[in-house]
Scaffold this active site. Structure first.
Site, mmCIF file in Angstrom:
data_model
loop_
_atom_site.group_PDB
_atom_site.id
_atom_site.type_symbol
_atom_site.label_atom_id
_atom_site.label_comp_id
_atom_site.label_asym_id
_atom_site.label_seq_id
_atom_site.Cartn_x
_atom_site.Cartn_y
_atom_site.Cartn_z
ATOM 1 N N GLU A 225 47.036 20.115 -6.718
ATOM 2 C CA GLU A 225 46.454 18.878 -7.239
ATOM 3 C C GLU A 225 45.069 18.769 -6.607
ATOM 4 O O GLU A 225 44.961 18.565 -5.403
ATOM 5 C CB GLU A 225 47.341 17.695 -6.870
ATOM 6 N N ASN B 138 42.800 11.272 1.927
ATOM 7 C CA ASN B 138 42.458 10.017 1.240
ATOM 8 C C ASN B 138 43.634 9.065 1.089
ATOM 9 O O ASN B 138 43.492 7.865 1.209
ATOM 10 C CB ASN B 138 41.808 10.318 -0.111
ATOM 11 N N CYS C 28 41.189 10.886 -6.197
ATOM 12 C CA CYS C 28 40.857 11.911 -7.209
ATOM 13 C C CYS C 28 40.854 11.338 -8.623
ATOM 14 O O CYS C 28 40.316 11.943 -9.532
ATOM 15 C CB CYS C 28 41.848 13.058 -7.114
#
Ligand code: TXE
Length: 484
Positions: A252, A154, A286
């Site tokens: 993460e 991303n 996220c």
């Protein structure tokens, strides 16, 4: 077997671009058109072995340099990226489908900032001392060893640079494994590293997928540390594999973040802020605020203004400066995201806006989805508690502060959130009750690189950023010196 494309990437091992050890390739697809425009090696454990060996051979000399000496190299890499700013941004936009304006203002800018920031932090590094009446304690930051840096699609270079900079800055050597969906700017970083002449073996890169490259890298006996960013389910596999040899681990992972809007918010700026939090990067961050909780008193007016603002967003050609929304990353991913829209309907949801956008014919093969707003689903429903990771948000009214906090904390994730109110006491009070690693009040994704970044629950383990990265990528050693 696809024919040779005009852009076949290579692995970067021991200071050289080298072919991978199989004849297997993965197509690199341009999300805006669905057309293959490059190929990436489908590497295997043999390639991982070579890269880990190169990193191990380099770690002694590299780790012996001073923090200050290593900071000079980080600045050289930042300089190299700066000269390639436009190439970096346009590659990232093409590879991910994101608008060029975001690729410049978010991805390229931050990739350079990551190297600059940690170069400065290294120069300011001093050894902590703890004095006793008859002895001095000196805390030395030593490298961990060889780090495996695994990153998602991303924010490809933004996240890879955020790991490489502190990892090598603290004296480790690394093997990078970027996402097979977005390898292009990782390749650009290797070209910059090669050009600046970073000592061979300090940074290595192996392209490939999870099973063939990511998994063998995490499990490799020669790897001392794993820093992973990606999905929660993959993070689980990584944690299991890394735990067998007690590797130092940072994860993460996913998020399902709430934007909590109170009646006393600054209405216009909140609309703009919550739209940006919902749909930046097509909702593929996220940190995106995909659950929008609105106090009863302004629910209807907020809903109308929010949908109106969403429908004004310009979706289309990622290379157009005016574009605000690009394509989603892949066919598989858009099918997953669209699956959640169907699920929402089955869960009683009402689609207020969204669906298939009408785009020029050259984009008909791309992975396009208009920003989608859903109401009437229960805040415990699957589509409002599972990570969708696309341009889909759910609206939920709430009665009071207590209910807002209960809804916000009612998911398996705990990464981030935002609170919109002009009563800053209330803003802080609500923030402190949220089970997340980060909260923004009257803003979103406003980042100071010195602060900790990361989450709790299924959003991951550990923190990145600032001294948290320096601590993760080093082993503190205490030397106690008795004086007479
Ligand atoms: O992540 P993956 P993807 C979420 C989002 C998305 C989902 C999957 O929900 O739909 O994760 O996205 C490598 N051992 N986020 O496919 O699969 C893989 O090759 C070691 C949130 O990008 O987790 C890639 O380089 N490595 C996230 C990296 O792991 C493995 C951002 C991430 O892949 C592996 C992106 C294995 N077994 C997606 N399997 C965030 N928190 O920002 C795969 N990989």
């Amino acid at each position: 077997m696809t024919e040779k494309s005009n852009l076949d990437l290579m692995n970067y091992i021991d200071g050289e671009f080298v072919p991978h050890s199989t004849e297997e390739w993965l197509d690199v697809i341009e999300p805006a058109t669905g057309v293959r425009y490059a190929r990436v090696p489908l590497s295997n454990p043999e390639d991982i072995d070579s890269a880990v060996e190169a990193a191990n051979l380099a770690k002694q000399e590299w780790g012996a340099l001073s923090h200050k000496d290593r900071s000079v190299w980080l600045d050289k890499i930042a300089d190299g990226l700066e000269t390639r700013f436009e190439e970096m941004a346009s590659l990232e936009s093409r590879d991910t489908g994101k608008p060029i304006s975001i690729a410049r203002s978010v991805d390229a800018k931050r990739s350079i900032a990551n190297f600059r920031f940690f170069a400065d932090l290294l120069r300011g590094h001093s050894e902590e001392k703890f004095e006793m009446p008859d002895a001095s304690n000196i805390v030395v930051s030593k490298p961990v060893g060889v780090g495996a840096l695994i990153t998602p699609w991303n924010l490809p270079l933004y996240l890879l640079s955020w790991k490489v900079a502190p990892a090598i800055g603290m004296g480790n050597t690394v093997v990078c494994k970027p996402s097979e969906l977005t390898p292009m700017t990782a390749d650009l970083l290797m070209r910059v590293i090669d050009e600046v002449g970073l000592p061979r073996g300090v940074v290595n890169l192996v392209h490939g997928d999870g099973p063939g490259a990511g998994s063998p890298l995490v499990a490799h006996q020669g790897v001392d540390l794993v820093s992973f960013t990606g999905g929660t389910s993959t993070g689980e596999k990584v944690a299991k594999s890394a735990s067998s040899s007690f590797k130092k681990l940072s994860l993460e992972l996913g998020g399902k973040n709430s934007s909590i809007v109170f009646s006393d918010c600054d209405f216009e700026s909140t609309i703009a802020g919550v739209v940006r939090a919902a749909f930046l990067n097509q909702g593929q961050v996220c940190l995106c605020g995909s659950r929008i909780l609105v106090e009863d008193g302004i629910y209807e007016s907020f809903k109308l203004s929010f949908v109106e603002a969403v429908e004004k967003m310009r979706i289309g050609d990622p290379s157009d400066e005016q574009t605000e929304l690009g394509a989603l990353i892949s066919k598989d991913h858009i099918e997953k995201v669209m699956g959640y829209v169907s699920l929402a309907k089955n869960e009683g949801g009402k689609i207020l806006t969204g669906g298939k956008p009408c785009l020029p014919s050259e984009f008909e093969g791309g992975y396009w989805m208009a920003p989608t707003v859903i109401e009437n689903v229960d805040y415990n429903s699957r589509c409002s508690t599972e990570e969708i990771f696309g341009p889909v948000v759910t609206l939920h009214p709430f009665e009071d502060e207590m209910e807002a906090i209960e809804i916000a904390n009612g998911t398996r994730y705990g990464l981030a959130g935002s609170v919109w109110t002009q009563d800053l006491e209330k803003g802080q009070r609500v923030s402190r009750s949220m089970e997340t690693g980060m909260v923004w009040i009257n803003t979103w994704l406003h980042r100071d690189l010195r602060v900790p970044f990361g989450g709790v629950k299924d959003s991951g383990v550990g923190r990145e950023g600032g001294r948290w990265s320096m601590d993760f990528f080093s082993e503190p050693m205490n030397i106690c010196l008795k004086h007479d």
